[in-house]
Motif scaffolding. Sequence first.
Motif, short mmCIF file in Angstrom:
data_model
loop_
_atom_site.label_atom_id
_atom_site.label_comp_id
_atom_site.label_asym_id
_atom_site.label_seq_id
_atom_site.Cartn_x
_atom_site.Cartn_y
_atom_site.Cartn_z
N SER A 127 -6.57 -43.32 -44.56
CA SER A 127 -6.00 -42.11 -45.15
C SER A 127 -6.61 -41.87 -46.54
N VAL A 128 -6.30 -40.69 -47.09
CA VAL A 128 -6.85 -40.29 -48.37
C VAL A 128 -5.73 -40.08 -49.37
N ASP A 129 -5.88 -40.61 -50.57
CA ASP A 129 -4.91 -40.45 -51.64
C ASP A 129 -5.67 -40.02 -52.90
N PRO A 130 -5.87 -38.70 -53.10
CA PRO A 130 -6.72 -38.24 -54.21
C PRO A 130 -6.22 -38.69 -55.58
N TRP A 131 -4.91 -38.93 -55.72
CA TRP A 131 -4.36 -39.32 -57.01
C TRP A 131 -4.05 -40.82 -57.08
N GLY A 132 -4.48 -41.58 -56.10
CA GLY A 132 -4.16 -43.00 -56.07
C GLY A 132 -4.98 -43.84 -57.02
N VAL A 133 -6.14 -43.33 -57.46
CA VAL A 133 -6.97 -44.02 -58.45
C VAL A 133 -7.22 -43.06 -59.60
N ASN A 134 -6.83 -43.47 -60.82
CA ASN A 134 -6.97 -42.61 -61.99
C ASN A 134 -7.76 -43.33 -63.07
N PHE A 135 -8.44 -42.53 -63.88
CA PHE A 135 -9.10 -43.01 -65.10
C PHE A 135 -8.31 -42.38 -66.23
N GLN A 136 -7.46 -43.18 -66.91
CA GLN A 136 -6.37 -42.63 -67.72
C GLN A 136 -6.39 -43.17 -69.13
N ALA A 137 -5.95 -42.29 -70.07
CA ALA A 137 -5.83 -42.70 -71.47
C ALA A 137 -4.57 -42.09 -72.07
N THR A 138 -3.65 -42.94 -72.53
CA THR A 138 -2.42 -42.49 -73.18
C THR A 138 -2.72 -42.12 -74.64
N ASP A 188 -15.31 -35.48 -55.68
CA ASP A 188 -14.12 -34.67 -55.96
C ASP A 188 -13.30 -35.33 -57.06
N VAL A 189 -13.14 -34.60 -58.16
CA VAL A 189 -12.45 -35.12 -59.34
C VAL A 189 -11.46 -34.06 -59.83
N THR A 190 -10.30 -34.51 -60.28
CA THR A 190 -9.35 -33.60 -60.92
C THR A 190 -9.01 -34.14 -62.30
N ASP A 237 7.55 -24.79 -33.68
CA ASP A 237 6.45 -24.87 -34.64
C ASP A 237 6.36 -26.23 -35.33
N VAL A 238 5.18 -26.48 -35.90
CA VAL A 238 4.99 -27.53 -36.89
C VAL A 238 4.80 -26.86 -38.25
N ASN A 239 4.99 -27.63 -39.32
CA ASN A 239 4.88 -27.05 -40.66
C ASN A 239 4.62 -28.17 -41.66
N ASP A 240 3.65 -27.94 -42.57
CA ASP A 240 3.36 -28.98 -43.56
C ASP A 240 2.58 -28.40 -44.73
N TYR A 241 2.46 -29.21 -45.81
CA TYR A 241 1.76 -28.75 -47.01
C TYR A 241 0.44 -29.50 -47.19
N ASN A 242 -0.40 -28.94 -48.08
CA ASN A 242 -1.75 -29.47 -48.34
C ASN A 242 -2.60 -29.49 -47.07
N VAL A 243 -2.26 -28.63 -46.12
CA VAL A 243 -3.04 -28.55 -44.88
C VAL A 243 -3.98 -27.35 -44.90
N LEU A 244 -3.86 -26.52 -45.93
CA LEU A 244 -4.80 -25.42 -46.12
C LEU A 244 -5.26 -25.35 -47.56
N SER A 245 -4.34 -25.38 -48.52
CA SER A 245 -4.71 -25.32 -49.93
C SER A 245 -5.36 -26.62 -50.36
N GLY A 246 -6.32 -26.50 -51.30
CA GLY A 246 -6.88 -27.67 -51.94
C GLY A 246 -7.86 -28.47 -51.10
N TYR A 269 -7.75 -31.39 -49.58
CA TYR A 269 -7.06 -32.55 -49.00
C TYR A 269 -7.50 -32.76 -47.56
N GLU A 270 -8.72 -33.20 -47.40
CA GLU A 270 -9.30 -33.31 -46.07
C GLU A 270 -8.58 -34.34 -45.21
N GLY A 271 -8.12 -35.43 -45.83
CA GLY A 271 -7.40 -36.43 -45.07
C GLY A 271 -6.10 -35.89 -44.50
N THR A 272 -5.40 -35.07 -45.28
CA THR A 272 -4.16 -34.45 -44.79
C THR A 272 -4.47 -33.50 -43.64
N ARG A 273 -5.56 -32.77 -43.75
CA ARG A 273 -5.94 -31.87 -42.65
C ARG A 273 -6.24 -32.66 -41.38
#
Length: 757
Positions: free
Chosen positions: A125-136, A165-167, A460-469, A471-475
């Motif tokens: 699976s994909v977790d785009p926010w699971g690894v961060n390069f961070q500074a407080t 892909d970076v945010t 129906d089915v319904n979910d988020y991050n399946v079109l916006s952004g 998020y290829e793993g979610t798709r």
Amino acid sequence: MTDPTNREERPQPSSDRSIRRRPFLGTVGAFGLAAGLAGRVGADDAEWPSPDDSYYGELVDELSQLDIAPGEFVYADNEADTHEAYDLAGEHEDLADRESLDVSDDDVPFAEATRIEVGELEDGSVDPWGVNFQATVDDRGVSVDDTLLGVAYLRNPGTGGSTADVTYKTTDADNEAENYVLNGGVAAGQEWERYFFPINFQTSGDSGEWWTEFWVGIEGQTVDIGGLALLDFGQDVDANELPSWDDEIDLEDGWEEDADARIQEHRTADLTVSVADADGDAVDADVALEMQDHEFTFGTAVDAPRLQEDDSDAEQYREHIPELFNGTVLENQHKWRFFEDNQDLADDATDWILEQDLDIRGHACLWSSRDSNSIPEDVEDAMDEGDAEYVAERSLEHIETIIEHYGDDIEHWDVVNEAVHETEMTQLIDGEDVDPVEAPILEEWYETATEVAPEGVAIDVNDYNVLSGPYEGTRDDYERQIDFLVDADGVDLGGIGLQSHFSRGEQLTPGEIMDALDRYAEAGDGAALRITEFDMADPNWLEEDKADFFHWFLKTFFSHPKAADFLMWGFWDDEHWQDDAPLFDADWNPKPTHDVYTDLVFEEWWTDETGETDADGTFDVTAFLGEYELTVDTGDGEIATSFSLEEPTDESIEIVLVDIDVRGSGQGNGRVPVHIHAGDAFDPADVDYDTVRFGNPDLVTAGDGSDVVHLPGGGGNGRGNRSQLVHFDGPSSELEDVAMVTGRTTDGDIIVGFDRL
């Protein structure tokens, strides 16, 4: 849905490839500003910092040429110490390796850089926010409406794909889900490129309680980061005055022409109205075609409690819903816990919507989200106790109960909302190792819904991050869920819900939208595509730019042959989960997107046509699919009829002007005898007399008057006879100067006749 009036005209958004944002500085070369900026008035140079660091000195030289107040460096006044403040963080930081990068041989102005290599999760699976390069930030706090500017150089060194892909994100400890960067999403190429990130902070944070970070957690990619800086402008500068890396979004050449062509193919029908007399000769007539509603659903989420309030805002809210939309979804009241806690409110809101002649979709039978108050307390208790049998039994019972309760009043149901993301109930029932999108209980939930749903009610089915952004793993997971349910015995999947909560950094081009829609349409094997929760809630996204995106998004979606429904997740800021709805601000002032929406839905895609029949007695028009009122004036009188265009095929309406002879007034026995005369092309025996109405033209046009009270011969005088005698009720006819009869033949042609008394 009615056609809103008194709207100010708004120019159509440009269909050029590039949508302009702000003054372009994002691709300025590594040294110096573009020549076009030279000579611009700047603040007093003495007020800007004078760092000894050569790279920071060059940044100050560039920025001080702008007509803005000076800023201060955050973290440190030199590149090395700023870079040292950043470190790996995140839930999956153990997936990443960081190493210092030597850039002395690269043609760049900075000296400090880091390479981050991100591995893959075991389940793929994909977790785009699971690894961060961070500074407080430890040396200062931040306040609401403070403006900052982040600076970074990024590249993908060529491993793991052509881009990385970076945010870039900034937020505080109390609002970790928020991001106050105007446009943080980057697809970094294989050459160093500088990115400016304007920031408009929306909350306050003390020193040590806010930070900046780069999300780099797209598995299997490598990212190089260098040239880091952060400047604080306080509240002396508007974030939109600062340089930004994202000056334009490249839209595919010809995208709008292609979309318009698809719309003509899939959303219109060619209609021919023919008017002839009983002998088959053409009749000169004036024709007016007025659209009443779209076949396509344009809808909104509705808040049930607001419908019951008694104030001016609630009154406007209730007025705008049927004016602007023909479809709805209750934001909360059809969710499991809400429904069981207050069924009367759910039913009252449903009844109000149906009374407005609006469609309604069911959202949602099940949603395994504790934070959203969507699970009944007894079920939550069973989940806490690990009682899988109780949760399974209660959930299956509820699906059956709520679908049967509303019957065919609901057009389609989200059976399990967000099955990709909210997996607690699924994993409790089928085990923690189950694949949530292919779980046995998921199939059983959908089998139950299919079994109890009335004919015509879609599942129906319904979910988020399946079109916006990005998020290829979610798709991928969502596509697997769709495939699983399509292939399941006993499941009839009717719709694919795409929530579509967009931020500025999650925009898609028309080509990207079409590619995703094609993908889901193929997986759905005939299931309709629905945008179920559209919004653009992002305080750092200019309203004019939102309107541009909305224009190309809605036009592209409407053009897809499998698209059926477009619903906003609210339309007014004061009744929106993020206080940032598409159409109206909190004071009911229309936003730019309001004009785009109404221009498309009620003008560009709306058909009102008038004209005259030609020498052949025909009137031809291409009309958008929907419900219509047709008025034909033959000179002797008018006939009005309602009809629907439901498919993009050739349609025709045949009107036969027949001779009638009214032979009495209804006095005596109360009946009015009327002869309907035959012609060379019309036989009264072909009339379906159950459809016939007679009387004063105003009554008949309104669907009133008298129906047939007696038909001598029990159904006609015989084929080939020159007339048919029909008796009508005198009092119901309310005759005055003119009598009118109308009805249909057994083939569906409309007959109309007038007689002056």
